[in-house]
Design an enzyme around this catalytic site. Sequence first.
Site, short mmCIF file in Angstrom:
data_model
loop_
_atom_site.label_atom_id
_atom_site.label_comp_id
_atom_site.label_asym_id
_atom_site.label_seq_id
_atom_site.Cartn_x
_atom_site.Cartn_y
_atom_site.Cartn_z
N LYS A 96 0.80 -1.04 0.04
CA LYS A 96 0.07 0.08 -0.14
C LYS A 96 0.63 1.31 0.45
CE LYS A 96 -4.59 1.17 2.42
NZ LYS A 96 -5.29 1.56 3.62
N GLU A 152 -19.14 -5.81 10.79
CA GLU A 152 -19.21 -5.28 11.25
C GLU A 152 -20.81 -6.27 12.41
OE1 GLU A 152 -18.38 -2.92 8.22
OE2 GLU A 152 -18.85 -4.90 8.28
N ARG A 191 -25.18 -2.84 7.02
CA ARG A 191 -24.80 -4.27 7.71
C ARG A 191 -24.66 -5.11 8.12
NH1 ARG A 191 -19.14 -4.02 4.57
NH2 ARG A 191 -19.93 -5.45 2.74
#
Length: 641
Positions: free
Chosen positions: A285, A371, A399
Site C-alpha cells: 500500500k 460489522e 450491514r
Amino acid sequence: MTERPDTPLLDTVEYPADLRKLERSQLRQLSDELREEMISAVSVTGGHLGAGLGVVELTVAIHYVFDTPHDRLIWDVGHQCYPHKIITGRRDRIRTIRQGGGLSGFTKRAESEYDPFGAAHSSTSISSALGFAVSRKLAGEPGRAIAVIGDGAMSAGMAYEAMNNAQQAGNRLIVILNDNDMSIAPPVGGLSHYLARLVSSETYLKTRGFARRVFGKMPKKVEAAARKAEEYARGMATGGTLFEELGFYYVGPVDGHDVETLVEILENVRDADEGPILIHAVTQKGKGYIPAENAADKYHGVAKFDVVSGEQKKSAGGPPSYTGVFAKALIAEAQRDDKICAITAAMPSGTGLDKFGEAFPDRTFDVGIAEQHAVTFAAGMAAEGHRPFCTIYSTFLQRAYDQVVHDVAIQNLPVRFAMDRAGLVGADGCTHAGAFDLAYLCTLPNMIVMAPSDEAELVHMVHTMALHDDGPTAVRYPRGAGTGVALPETPERLEIGKGRIVKEGKTVALMNLGARLEECRKAAELLEARGLSVTIADVRFAKPIDEALVRKLLTSHEVAVTIEEAAVGGFGSHVLTLASDMGLTDSGVKIRSMRLPDAFQDQDTPEKQYQEAGLTAPDIVETVLKALRRNDVGIEEGARA
C-alpha cells in the site's frame, strides 16, 4: 497548482484497447507514469491515495490481458479504483474526483461501462462477480468476471460465503486477492514467482487434469490418498489449502508489482479450463511514493498535499471534531469504569478508537471488516456484565441490522451504539452518508436513540449511555467539527426521553434533533425579523420521544416544524404518529417535517449538500412562512449565503 508529470506513454492510452496495443516490455514505463499521474491528481483534490498506488501494476495487467469492459472487472472497496479510472476514459476528469459534479471516489455504474458494479463498502466483489459469471454462463455468452478484493475485505464473512458458492461459475470467475497488509504468505521471491508461474501454466493444468482423470479410475481409497497428497504438497508450497477447500484453484503468492509476471500469470489463468481461480498477489500500500510508504496508514486518505514533500494541507483549526470529542469522553468514562470496552470494525482512527486503544489496549477490540460479528460480540460482552461501546459508522451499521434486532434489541442487552458520520458526509457521497439510522433504529422496541446538538451534548450523552444498563442505547453524531462550545468538566446524566427548551416563543415551534440547532437559531432570527415569535426545542431523543414536550409545543403554537439530518421515517415521522395518537392532528396546528430528501445525494461540499437537502436556515424560514400562508415567502439570496 501541482505541475503535471511528463507521461508520454500514458498520453497514448485513453481506453484499455489502447493499452493492449503496447508491447509487454512497455508496461513497466506505463505503470510508472500511471502512478505519477495518480499522485499528481490526488495532490490537487485529496482523496484515497495509498490503496490506489498499491494496485497500479495489477490495474495495468488486468486491462492488458482481459477484454474489459466485456470481461467484467469489479473492484472491492472501490477506493482502489483511481488508476482504473485514469485508463478507462476518465483521465480528463480525474482532477474532479470527490468534488461536486465530478467523478465519484468509488466505482459507479452510472459513470462508466468499465464500472459494472458500484462498490464503496467492503467485501462485495466476489458475490457480485459470481452473479455476473453465472449469468453469462446461463446465457451461453463468453466472458469472465474478475474480482479484486483487498486483504482487509477478506476479514468479512460475506467474502467466504461467496467463495463457498463459487464453483457454480466454473472457469468464468477469477478472484485476485490484493494482499497489501497482512502476513498471509511467506516473503515474495524468486521461488514464489516460479511456483506461481508453474501452477498457472497450461502444462501444469493439463497434467493436473490428466491426473484427476486417472485418479477417478482408481479405487476410492487410492484416489482420496492421491488427492490429499497433491493438496498438501501445494498447500505447503503456496499456502493455498484454505482456498482449495472452498473450491478455488489457488495461484500464488506473486509479486503484485512485477507487471510482466502478472501478465504472464493472468494470461495462463484466462486460458485455463479450471474452475474458479484465486490469484494471491502481494502488494505494498502506498507503493512508489515514499511519504505514503513511510506513513503508518500508508496515506490511506489524504487532504491536498505537496508532491515533493508529501506535506498535507493543514486545516485552519477551529473546534474539535465530534469524533475526537467522543473519543475523549469515552476515555474519561473508561477511567471511571473498568467494565467499559470499545469495539470497532476496522475503523479505529476513523472512529477515534485509536486514542482509546492507546489508553486501554486490553479493552479495545478491532474485529476487522465484520460489522455483524462486532454487534453480536458486543451483545455477548453485555450479557456477561461488561459495558461495550460498539462504535461503527452509521452507514456501516446497516450491514449488521439483523444482529441489532435479534441479538441486541430482542434480548434487551445494554450494548451502546456510537454512530459516527450520521447525516451527510461531503466528498464521500451517498455510499457513506448516515441517512437511515433513525428510521431503522427508532422502530425497535427497547432502543434508546439520541442525537447531540453540539459537542457538549455529546459528552453528556456518552456519560448517559455509560450509566444505562437497562437496554440498548445509540447516539448518532455528524462528521466534522463541532460548534465550538465549551466542553463540560463534569458530564451530566440526561433523563431518558427528555428534551430541553433553548428559546421560548409563542407562534412557531422549531423541534430540532441533532446538529442543525445553529441553523434553527439563525432561522429564528430571520423569522423574528418578520414579526414572528419562535420557540426552539432541542429534543435530544429520537426515541423515546418527549411526549409531554411535544404535546406542549403542538398545542401552544400555530406551526411546529421538526428538523433532522436523516431520511424519512425518523424523528419527524414519529412526531406525526404521536400527534395522530394524541388526537392533535385536527387541533389547528400546522405540522411540517424537514429531513433529508428521498434521494441519494452525490458528493459535494457540506454546505452545498445542505442547500440541496433543504436543511439551511432560509429553508426553515420558507417552510414556516408557507405553512402560515404568508406572502413574503421569498428568501433573499443574501440570507441563503
